[in-house]
Design a protein around this motif. Sequence first.
Motif, PDB file in Angstrom:
ATOM      1  N   ALA A 191      -1.746  -1.203  -3.907  1.00 31.09           N
ATOM      2  CA  ALA A 191      -2.935  -0.388  -3.678  1.00 31.09           C
ATOM      3  C   ALA A 191      -2.492   1.038  -3.409  1.00 31.09           C
ATOM      4  O   ALA A 191      -1.791   1.300  -2.419  1.00 31.09           O
ATOM      5  CB  ALA A 191      -3.739  -0.932  -2.498  1.00 31.09           C
ATOM      6  N   LEU A 206      -5.679   0.190  -7.821  1.00 30.35           N
ATOM      7  CA  LEU A 206      -5.187  -1.144  -7.508  1.00 30.35           C
ATOM      8  C   LEU A 206      -4.546  -1.689  -8.763  1.00 30.35           C
ATOM      9  O   LEU A 206      -5.149  -1.673  -9.841  1.00 30.35           O
ATOM     10  CB  LEU A 206      -6.330  -2.058  -7.058  1.00 30.35           C
ATOM     11  CG  LEU A 206      -5.945  -3.493  -6.692  1.00 30.35           C
ATOM     12  CD1 LEU A 206      -5.019  -3.515  -5.476  1.00 30.35           C
ATOM     13  CD2 LEU A 206      -7.195  -4.332  -6.419  1.00 30.35           C
ATOM     14  N   VAL A 255      -8.733  -2.793  -0.738  1.00 28.85           N
ATOM     15  CA  VAL A 255      -7.823  -3.670  -0.011  1.00 28.85           C
ATOM     16  C   VAL A 255      -8.576  -4.770   0.733  1.00 28.85           C
ATOM     17  O   VAL A 255      -8.164  -5.937   0.723  1.00 28.85           O
ATOM     18  CB  VAL A 255      -6.940  -2.853   0.948  1.00 28.85           C
ATOM     19  CG1 VAL A 255      -6.078  -3.772   1.805  1.00 28.85           C
ATOM     20  CG2 VAL A 255      -6.063  -1.895   0.151  1.00 28.85           C
ATOM     21  N   CYS A 292       0.852  -1.186   0.000  1.00 26.95           N
ATOM     22  CA  CYS A 292       0.000   0.000   0.000  1.00 26.95           C
ATOM     23  C   CYS A 292       0.889   1.238   0.000  1.00 26.95           C
ATOM     24  O   CYS A 292       1.925   1.263   0.671  1.00 26.95           O
ATOM     25  CB  CYS A 292      -0.908   0.031   1.229  1.00 26.95           C
ATOM     26  SG  CYS A 292      -2.131  -1.296   1.289  1.00 26.95           S
TER      27      CYS A 292
END
Length: 404
Positions: A294, A280, A311, A241
């Motif tokens: 992400a 994403l 997520v 992330c």
Amino acid sequence: MSAVIWAEARDLAYAAGLAAPAPAELVGLPDADGRTLAEPLRALTDLPAFPTSSIDGWAVRGPGPWRPVGRVLAGGVSAPLDEDGTCVEIATGAMVPSGADAVVRIEDSTRDAAGLVLGKPRNGDVPDMRRPGEEAHKDEELLPAGTAIDPAVIGVAATCGYEALTVRRTPRAGLLVFGDELLTSGTPGDGRVRDSLGPQVPGWLRRYGAATGPVVGPVRDTLDAHLAALRGALAGNDLVCTTGGTMHGPVDHLHPALTELGAEYIVNTVAVRPGFPMLLARVPGPDGRPRFLAGLPGNPQSAVIALITLVAPLLAGLQGRPAPTLSTVRAAAPVRGRGNDTHLALARLGHDGRSATLVGHVGSAMLRGLSNAHGFVVVRPGQQVAAGDDVEFLSLPLVPGERP
């Protein structure tokens, strides 16, 4: 790529995870809590495996009175009852001897002067003898693959005789914080703001079933620095992330970096407010399994909306779990729509868990409202919600130990 409808974005993220499931591994029962079954849990034998007394009393054969011929405790085995009019004293959980056709409760029995047992078996909804296979038959599927393992599941497995369970490996998730303007300590000022995503995002990831490591950043606002950080994070994680850099501003290097890495967009911006500049992407992995990235917006509430939108379903898919679902609540006040976008409105549930009241301080850069909310009222494109209307609700993951 045009903005994806919010519901479709969730479906795409979940499908991407299902297509790249985490490998399976065998773990002992004490270590299985919080994991996910990689294959169905089946009964290894009938449950119960043998006829069992559910009370303290007498296992009897034929009509009474009965002559005691022995005693059986839990864990023991009695000789068969071969004659009518005989019985054995039996303890709760003990194996009922073959030949017995009923169990008489100790409180429903007496003994006469000759020592014979008098009494009558009870009739009713609560049996005093549990028959083999009453709970499950050998090879019956008790729980499907994809079941989240909790202490109750571990208990069922132990009852069946399992020593270990085949589970999905816990996905590993890393976090890169982008932004030269961010402070990692102290109070904000002089044009710099305190990073609030680095401390909080790992907690959200863990609640969705991922294992996390140290947060990396703030990463310098250069393409070379972004590429180096991304390559390092992708080498050791199933999911990375990032925070910020999801637009195309002068120091937003995420999109060029993804191009350099040969990434494929699964979702690139979502028609949702707040939080639309999320993404994403699927990145080729050296072992043939893809890694995922992400991109979370830099505004804190928008970043959390990206987490629950992309997520959460991705991690559910990677673990083989069912896709996250929405519940239905009643709106305590009107909730406006956002035209062609889905509106996620922060709300707190009443004590009954059925009514949702909007909270204040809900700007995309604010966290005060989020800290007082249980989740988001979901207002679909073109929808307006009046007070008293039933409306969809997307819950935030529970605090460990909290009940819904």
